[in-house]
Motif scaffolding. Structure first.
Motif, mmCIF file in Angstrom:
data_model
loop_
_atom_site.group_PDB
_atom_site.id
_atom_site.type_symbol
_atom_site.label_atom_id
_atom_site.label_comp_id
_atom_site.label_asym_id
_atom_site.label_seq_id
_atom_site.Cartn_x
_atom_site.Cartn_y
_atom_site.Cartn_z
ATOM 1 N N LEU A 1 0.598 7.162 -7.067
ATOM 2 C CA LEU A 1 0.465 6.372 -5.834
ATOM 3 C C LEU A 1 -0.124 5.013 -6.176
ATOM 4 N N ILE A 2 0.591 3.965 -5.834
ATOM 5 C CA ILE A 2 0.165 2.595 -6.107
ATOM 6 C C ILE A 2 -0.544 2.042 -4.859
ATOM 7 N N ASN A 3 -1.692 1.419 -5.050
ATOM 8 C CA ASN A 3 -2.465 0.788 -3.962
ATOM 9 C C ASN A 3 -2.689 1.717 -2.774
ATOM 10 N N PRO A 4 -3.340 2.853 -3.001
ATOM 11 C CA PRO A 4 -3.575 3.759 -1.872
ATOM 12 C C PRO A 4 -4.405 3.133 -0.766
ATOM 13 N N THR A 5 -4.048 3.428 0.463
ATOM 14 C CA THR A 5 -4.818 2.963 1.613
ATOM 15 C C THR A 5 -6.126 3.733 1.653
ATOM 16 N N GLU A 6 -7.207 3.004 1.815
ATOM 17 C CA GLU A 6 -8.513 3.651 1.863
ATOM 18 C C GLU A 6 -8.814 4.140 3.267
ATOM 19 N N GLY B 1 7.074 -3.783 -0.237
ATOM 20 C CA GLY B 1 6.201 -3.591 0.920
ATOM 21 C C GLY B 1 5.435 -2.280 0.852
ATOM 22 N N ASP B 2 4.907 -1.859 1.990
ATOM 23 C CA ASP B 2 4.114 -0.631 2.097
ATOM 24 C C ASP B 2 5.003 0.600 2.201
ATOM 25 N N HIS C 1 0.824 -1.209 0.000
ATOM 26 C CA HIS C 1 0.000 0.000 0.000
ATOM 27 C C HIS C 1 0.856 1.256 0.000
ATOM 28 N N ASP C 2 0.320 2.286 -0.639
ATOM 29 C CA ASP C 2 0.884 3.631 -0.608
ATOM 30 C C ASP C 2 2.329 3.702 -1.098
ATOM 31 N N CYS C 3 2.618 3.037 -2.196
ATOM 32 C CA CYS C 3 3.935 3.114 -2.816
ATOM 33 C C CYS C 3 3.919 4.193 -3.893
ATOM 34 N N TYR C 4 4.969 4.975 -3.921
ATOM 35 C CA TYR C 4 5.121 6.028 -4.926
ATOM 36 C C TYR C 4 6.137 5.581 -5.969
#
Length: 183
Positions: A177-182, A33-34, A16-19
């Motif tokens: 942003l890849i797989n943003p945390t909701e 990872g995150d 989550h939340d990878c740039y």
């Protein structure tokens, strides 16, 4: 959008939340990872072996991560900074490590937790850098032991700054942003 490529049926996986900057490249068997970041012109190339990256790792501009075919993979722990223009080739890097700008880590070297690799250092194949050690030079040699609180402040501090920089970029460029945390 970053270049993300599948090779031989292996597609990069992201936490989550990878740039990923618009011209970063991530290829093949890469697991990230995150809260990681891959910056401008950096290449993470898991085409001939795997690359496993922990949480809160920043791979700065111009760096290249690659592996050795069927022999040396890359494993990176949490809270690691890979400085600008670093080459990592088939190495293992522990948690809370700082790899300085322009350093090179060669096949099967191991970097212990909290270690610092100085800018421009060349860590030769099969070298073992101990926990909390500072290494530098060409070829890299042990310089001194770093106090754990000093290493943590420096190494984890830089990794933390890159979380802040990531927010700057993703706030204005949310598509990076890849797989943003909701939530």
């Amino acid at each position: 959008m970053a270049l993300i490529k599948t090779i031989q049926g292996k597609t990069p996986k992201f936490g989550h939340d990878c740039y990923l900057s618009e011209n970063a490249t991530v290829i093949g068997e890469v697991e990230m990872g995150d809260n990681c970041s891959v910056w401008f012109n950096a290449v993470v190339r898991g085409d001939v072996n795997y690359i496993k990256i922990g949480n809160r790792v920043n791979i700065q501009d111009g760096s290249c991560l690659h592996t050795l075919y069927k022999k040396a993979a890359i494993e990176i722990g949490d809270d690691v900074t890979i400085g600008h223009n670093v080459t990592v080739h088939g190495a293992k890097i522990g948690n809370g490590v700082l790899v300085g700008m322009g350093a090179t880590l060669l096949d099967d070297c191991e970097i212990g937790d909290g270690a610092i690799i100085a800018a421009g250092a060349l860590v030769l194949k099969n070298t073992r850098v101990g926990e909390g050690e500072l290494w530098g030079g060409v070829p890299a040699k042990f310089i001194k032991k770093v106090a754990p609180e000093q290493a943590k402040e420096l190494n984890i501090g830089i990794a933390g700054h890159y979380l802040m920089y990531t927010k700057w970029f993703t706030d204005e460029n949310p598509e990076t942003l890849i797989n943003p945390t909701e939530g």
